[in-house]
Design a protein around this motif. Structure first.
Motif, PDB file in Angstrom:
ATOM      1  N   LEU A  39      72.994   7.732  20.148  1.00  0.00           N
ATOM      2  CA  LEU A  39      73.352   6.314  20.157  1.00  0.00           C
ATOM      3  C   LEU A  39      73.787   5.878  18.753  1.00  0.00           C
ATOM      4  O   LEU A  39      74.822   5.225  18.579  1.00  0.00           O
ATOM      5  N   LEU A  40      73.021   6.253  17.752  1.00  0.00           N
ATOM      6  CA  LEU A  40      73.328   5.862  16.378  1.00  0.00           C
ATOM      7  C   LEU A  40      74.651   6.453  15.912  1.00  0.00           C
ATOM      8  O   LEU A  40      75.369   5.828  15.118  1.00  0.00           O
ATOM      9  N   LYS A  41      74.979   7.647  16.403  1.00  0.00           N
ATOM     10  CA  LYS A  41      76.226   8.309  16.014  1.00  0.00           C
ATOM     11  C   LYS A  41      77.445   7.470  16.404  1.00  0.00           C
ATOM     12  O   LYS A  41      78.386   7.351  15.627  1.00  0.00           O
ATOM     13  N   THR A  42      77.436   6.887  17.590  1.00  0.00           N
ATOM     14  CA  THR A  42      78.585   6.078  18.024  1.00  0.00           C
ATOM     15  C   THR A  42      78.462   4.616  17.597  1.00  0.00           C
ATOM     16  O   THR A  42      79.467   3.927  17.492  1.00  0.00           O
ATOM     17  N   ALA A  43      77.264   4.142  17.334  1.00  0.00           N
ATOM     18  CA  ALA A  43      77.081   2.748  16.904  1.00  0.00           C
ATOM     19  C   ALA A  43      77.552   2.512  15.471  1.00  0.00           C
ATOM     20  O   ALA A  43      77.929   1.398  15.112  1.00  0.00           O
ATOM     21  N   LEU A  44      77.529   3.546  14.650  1.00  0.00           N
ATOM     22  CA  LEU A  44      77.976   3.457  13.256  1.00  0.00           C
ATOM     23  C   LEU A  44      77.392   2.256  12.510  1.00  0.00           C
ATOM     24  O   LEU A  44      78.106   1.512  11.855  1.00  0.00           O
ATOM     25  N   GLY A  45      76.087   2.055  12.650  1.00  0.00           N
ATOM     26  CA  GLY A  45      75.404   0.990  11.920  1.00  0.00           C
ATOM     27  C   GLY A  45      75.310  -0.341  12.646  1.00  0.00           C
ATOM     28  O   GLY A  45      74.639  -1.260  12.178  1.00  0.00           O
ATOM     29  N   ALA A  46      75.981  -0.474  13.794  1.00  0.00           N
ATOM     30  CA  ALA A  46      75.971  -1.753  14.507  1.00  0.00           C
ATOM     31  C   ALA A  46      74.600  -2.103  15.079  1.00  0.00           C
ATOM     32  O   ALA A  46      74.343  -3.261  15.393  1.00  0.00           O
ATOM     33  N   THR A  47      73.694  -1.133  15.184  1.00  0.00           N
ATOM     34  CA  THR A  47      72.341  -1.451  15.653  1.00  0.00           C
ATOM     35  C   THR A  47      71.616  -2.317  14.617  1.00  0.00           C
ATOM     36  O   THR A  47      70.615  -2.949  14.938  1.00  0.00           O
ATOM     37  N   GLU A  48      72.128  -2.353  13.397  1.00  0.00           N
ATOM     38  CA  GLU A  48      71.535  -3.178  12.343  1.00  0.00           C
ATOM     39  C   GLU A  48      72.153  -4.571  12.289  1.00  0.00           C
ATOM     40  O   GLU A  48      71.607  -5.468  11.643  1.00  0.00           O
TER      41      GLU A  48
END
Length: 148
Positions: A39-48
């Motif tokens: 998930l983090l790989k494709t989110a590229l920081g957007a989870t933050e």
């Protein structure tokens, strides 16, 4: 997101949510949540940068959102679904857009809690899109009409 199984799709949804500055991303049922590596790989920081929360039951969440003044709208090839370009909403209306499972779509329980359904018109032989692609198209159209 109603029971979206692919962590790559969830990560892409975070990036799309960030691009359109949505209020919150609800991850329901089996939908994966951060901090999964894929998930983090494709989110590229957007989870933050995107507010999110997990809800175990999509239908219960939609009832709660409706009580808070949101209009739940399924993005689904469902009976009576309106084409996206004809979907009517007020520019400041609080919409809760529901995107479903990659194979099964929005769950029947969640559909019953939706005030409307919209579909993306398609001309090809396939009659579905990747959930993260559908999210991008729908959010683009809603935001475009909100700022015009």
């Amino acid at each position: 997101m109603d029971n979206v199984r692919s962590l790559a799709n969830v990560g892409a949804a975070f990036r799309t949510a960030d691009a359109f500055a949505i209020e919150k991303l609800w991850l329901c049922g089996i939908t994966g949540t951060p901090p999964h590596k894929e998930l983090l790989k494709t989110a590229l920081g957007a989870t933050e940068t995107v507010a999110w929360e997990h809800a175990p039951d999509t239908a219960a969440l939609l009832r709660r959102l409706r009580a808070d003044g949101y209009r739940p709208v399924a993005v689904e090839l469902a009976e009576g679904a309106e084409p996206l370009h004809r979907f009517a909403f007020e520019p400041l209306e609080k919409l809760a857009l529901v995107f479903g499972h990659e194979v099964f779509g929005v769950s029947p329980e969640a559909l019953t809690e939706c005030a409307a359904a919209v579909e993306i018109p398609q001309s090809g032989t396939k009659h579905s899109l990747n959930v993260s692609v559908a999210m991008g198209i729908v959010l683009w159209e809603v935001v475009r009409r909100t700022v015009e």
